[in-house]
Scaffold this motif. Sequence first.
Motif, mmCIF file in Angstrom:
data_model
loop_
_atom_site.group_PDB
_atom_site.id
_atom_site.type_symbol
_atom_site.label_atom_id
_atom_site.label_comp_id
_atom_site.label_asym_id
_atom_site.label_seq_id
_atom_site.Cartn_x
_atom_site.Cartn_y
_atom_site.Cartn_z
ATOM 1 N N ASP A 49 11.040 -0.832 0.351
ATOM 2 C CA ASP A 49 9.828 -1.544 -0.058
ATOM 3 C C ASP A 49 8.645 -0.609 0.187
ATOM 4 O O ASP A 49 8.239 -0.380 1.324
ATOM 5 N N HIS A 58 -1.466 -2.926 -7.601
ATOM 6 C CA HIS A 58 -2.778 -3.355 -7.078
ATOM 7 C C HIS A 58 -3.074 -2.814 -5.684
ATOM 8 O O HIS A 58 -4.229 -2.835 -5.250
ATOM 9 N N LYS A 59 -2.047 -2.325 -4.991
ATOM 10 C CA LYS A 59 -2.292 -1.716 -3.681
ATOM 11 C C LYS A 59 -2.506 -0.207 -3.820
ATOM 12 O O LYS A 59 -2.648 0.512 -2.838
ATOM 13 N N GLY A 111 5.235 -6.495 -9.829
ATOM 14 C CA GLY A 111 4.842 -5.918 -8.546
ATOM 15 C C GLY A 111 6.063 -5.773 -7.660
ATOM 16 O O GLY A 111 7.207 -5.859 -8.130
ATOM 17 N N THR A 112 5.810 -5.542 -6.391
ATOM 18 C CA THR A 112 6.902 -5.350 -5.433
ATOM 19 C C THR A 112 7.818 -6.566 -5.385
ATOM 20 O O THR A 112 9.048 -6.440 -5.392
ATOM 21 N N THR A 113 7.208 -7.734 -5.318
ATOM 22 C CA THR A 113 7.995 -8.963 -5.172
ATOM 23 C C THR A 113 8.976 -9.105 -6.325
ATOM 24 O O THR A 113 10.163 -9.379 -6.114
ATOM 25 N N SER A 120 3.706 -2.023 -5.775
ATOM 26 C CA SER A 120 2.742 -2.821 -6.561
ATOM 27 C C SER A 120 1.558 -1.962 -6.968
ATOM 28 O O SER A 120 0.984 -1.257 -6.125
ATOM 29 N N GLY A 166 -4.702 -3.373 2.816
ATOM 30 C CA GLY A 166 -3.294 -3.742 2.843
ATOM 31 C C GLY A 166 -3.014 -4.916 1.914
ATOM 32 O O GLY A 166 -1.928 -5.040 1.352
ATOM 33 N N VAL A 174 6.491 1.352 5.022
ATOM 34 C CA VAL A 174 5.395 1.188 5.983
ATOM 35 C C VAL A 174 5.222 -0.315 6.229
ATOM 36 O O VAL A 174 5.136 -1.086 5.278
ATOM 37 N N THR A 226 11.392 -1.635 4.768
ATOM 38 C CA THR A 226 10.057 -1.265 4.345
ATOM 39 C C THR A 226 9.806 0.204 4.673
ATOM 40 O O THR A 226 10.374 0.747 5.625
ATOM 41 N N SER A 278 8.490 -10.901 1.217
ATOM 42 C CA SER A 278 9.073 -10.593 -0.092
ATOM 43 C C SER A 278 10.275 -9.656 0.030
ATOM 44 O O SER A 278 10.997 -9.462 -0.949
ATOM 45 N N HIS A 299 8.125 -7.738 5.230
ATOM 46 C CA HIS A 299 7.269 -8.705 4.547
ATOM 47 C C HIS A 299 8.176 -9.801 3.984
ATOM 48 O O HIS A 299 9.330 -9.545 3.651
ATOM 49 N N ASN A 321 3.409 -3.610 6.714
ATOM 50 C CA ASN A 321 2.064 -4.062 6.336
ATOM 51 C C ASN A 321 1.336 -4.699 7.515
ATOM 52 O O ASN A 321 0.111 -4.737 7.537
ATOM 53 N N ALA A 346 5.492 -0.952 -0.880
ATOM 54 C CA ALA A 346 4.193 -1.576 -1.180
ATOM 55 C C ALA A 346 3.049 -0.956 -0.385
ATOM 56 O O ALA A 346 1.958 -0.754 -0.908
ATOM 57 N N GLN A 347 3.317 -0.639 0.891
ATOM 58 C CA GLN A 347 2.241 -0.110 1.746
ATOM 59 C C GLN A 347 2.298 1.409 1.874
ATOM 60 O O GLN A 347 1.592 1.980 2.701
#
Length: 411
Positions: free
Chosen positions: A201, A226-227, A94-96, A224, A31, A174, A172, A126, A124, A176, A203-204
């Motif tokens: 969002d 990187h996830k 990224g997401t942020t 993002s 995560g 999902v 969101t 962000s 989150h 996190n 990200a997850q």
Amino acid sequence: ATRPALLQRAADFPILSRPVHGKRLAYLDNGATTQKPDAVIEAERGFYRHSNANIHRGVHWLSQHATELYDAARTSVQGLLNAASADEIVFTRGTTEAINLVAQSWGRPRLTVGDEILVTHMEHHSNIVPWQLLCEQTGAVLKVVPVEINGELDMLAFDGLLGERTRLVAITHVSNALGTVLPVAELTAKAHAAGAVVLVDGAQAVAHTTVDVQAIGCDFYAFSGHKLYGPTGIGALYGRRALLDAMPPWQGGGDMIRTVAFEHTTFAPSPQRFEAGTPNIAGAVGLGAAIEYVRGIGLERIAAHEHALLEQATAALADIRGLRLVGTAANKAGILSFLVDGIHPHDLGTILDSEGVAIRAGHHCAMPLMTRLGIPGTARASFALYNSPADIDALVAAIHKAQRMFGTRGA
Ligand code: PMP
């Protein structure tokens, strides 16, 4: 029921074969960020070795080649999200950064005193703080949809909070912290019926399930790299074209203009308008490789694999006396938050680490949610495509060890 065949792809990820504290690494902090397969590492390295040049400005071959690779990565993102056009994909850090872009470029010129932004209690930071900043700048008001104690969204409260002043719903996909999957298509339809714009969002979500922004119907979708097994420092914002085209730039510089004069500057169309300066070209190429990697395996297969792990881990942890699962929504992604009686999550995380088991401990950048649940934080194990039942066995054994060390083993 027939169990889904488990994936066996750990060998694609070189870092997973390095021991930690002399133990086999069980990496369960996905995560926070995922590990990278050789395909991604080699794509980024290969870019610098064979293709590096600045994009969009070269008459020379290498620059054109680099531009093609960058554009191909954008097309990969389009395919991942099923966006109607690659022009609806803006590369961000990224997401942020994607959420801040929407807040400043879509929100700041539009919102005014008394307008409402609706978020959920499980966001989150962000997907909270950029809206708080926007509220301070515009006089808009942030409203919060409550979350049930099991981690599900209070849908009735959502309906009640959605009103004629609601301009934006930011939710969101999902959680996190708890793994709850929100019914984003249903929430989007309701928000649209109330005349609001919707940001999701993701990200997850993107690494763990298929995402189709057209089926969801949302206006913006952020994630993002990187996830998603890609590099850090690269991610993307999907925005519906009509919205992006109507948004002013949020950062100025090279690459985002059409003409510049001291009297008047005109801007490039989206997505270039939102990508001022030399972007993270190698990162985008790495992200493209990550997307091709996961799509090569198939997100349905990845989702089935992680779901099987989630079921196994949920059952195994539920069997541990003195352990409490936090977040038991009916629809969950591969994230397990928990508390162990008498052991602070940070201490638990440290002991697990000494056994080679990497988890996250803390508030997971979701402090309002922790406050709502009446806890300072949790221990969190989160799964990825390379995790295996052996990782869950290692997790369970390490928790037992922590309980023995603290003398809290119930059994
Ligand atoms: N939203 C959610 C749900 C997240 O899990 C995260 C990362 N933990 C973010 C947003 C922020 O992502 P990033 O730090 O990559 O911008």
